[in-house]
Design a protein around this motif. Structure first.
Motif, PDB file in Angstrom:
ATOM      1  N   GLU A  63      34.787-113.588 -90.648  1.00  0.00           N
ATOM      2  CA  GLU A  63      35.775-113.680 -89.522  1.00  0.00           C
ATOM      3  C   GLU A  63      35.125-114.586 -88.378  1.00  0.00           C
ATOM      4  OE1 GLU A  63      38.863-112.516 -89.507  1.00  0.00           O
ATOM      5  OE2 GLU A  63      38.845-111.621 -91.271  1.00  0.00           O
ATOM      6  N   LEU A  65      35.116-114.399 -84.295  1.00  0.00           N
ATOM      7  CA  LEU A  65      35.230-113.397 -83.372  1.00  0.00           C
ATOM      8  C   LEU A  65      35.335-114.171 -82.121  1.00  0.00           C
ATOM      9  CD1 LEU A  65      32.863-110.587 -84.475  1.00  0.00           C
ATOM     10  CD2 LEU A  65      35.231-111.020 -84.912  1.00  0.00           C
ATOM     11  N   LYS A  69      38.245-109.591 -79.950  1.00  0.00           N
ATOM     12  CA  LYS A  69      38.539-109.361 -81.368  1.00  0.00           C
ATOM     13  C   LYS A  69      37.159-108.789 -81.680  1.00  0.00           C
ATOM     14  CE  LYS A  69      39.613-111.768 -85.413  1.00  0.00           C
ATOM     15  NZ  LYS A  69      40.080-112.980 -86.116  1.00  0.00           N
ATOM     16  N   LEU A  70      36.811-107.455 -82.228  1.00  0.00           N
ATOM     17  CA  LEU A  70      35.488-106.877 -82.546  1.00  0.00           C
ATOM     18  C   LEU A  70      35.534-106.513 -83.876  1.00  0.00           C
ATOM     19  CD1 LEU A  70      35.621-103.303 -82.140  1.00  0.00           C
ATOM     20  CD2 LEU A  70      36.439-104.389 -79.904  1.00  0.00           C
TER      21      LEU A  70
END
Length: 100
Positions: A63, A65, A69-70
């Motif tokens: 992903e 990040l 967004k974590l």
């Protein structure tokens, strides 16, 4: 209340806080810098981007990040990351019992 202050860009890894219940670390990464696959030991790990953009990968997925967004990882979950631009993240590790 305890106030913690990051020394942004002073060093790659800076431990902000540690006690038996949690560890909080600030990481500064240069553009294209990579941290090879590793795991967070016997702890739940939350990675919180505060600047930049990183590719965060586990064995199952990757992903991108950015701030807001974590990710949260299970104990001993292998992961790696690469900074797509100059980036900073906060890592929170919370130990779990050895039975998990």
């Amino acid at each position: 209340m305890e106030l913690l202050t990051c020394q942004f860009q002073q060093q790659m890894k800076e431990r902000l806080f540690h006690d038996p219940s949690q560890t909080i670390v600030h990481l500064s990464l240069a553009k294209n810098q990579e941290i090879p696959e590793h795991h967070g030991g016997n702890a739940l790990v939350t990675v919180i981007p505060v600047k930049g953009e990183i590719v965060f990968s586990t064995q199952e997925q990757s992903e991108t990040l950015v701030p807001g967004k974590l990710v949260r990882l299970n104990a001993r979950e292998p992961h790696s990351l690469k900074a797509l631009q100059e980036s900073e993240v906060i890592v929170v590790k919370i130990p779990v019992s050895k039975e998990l």
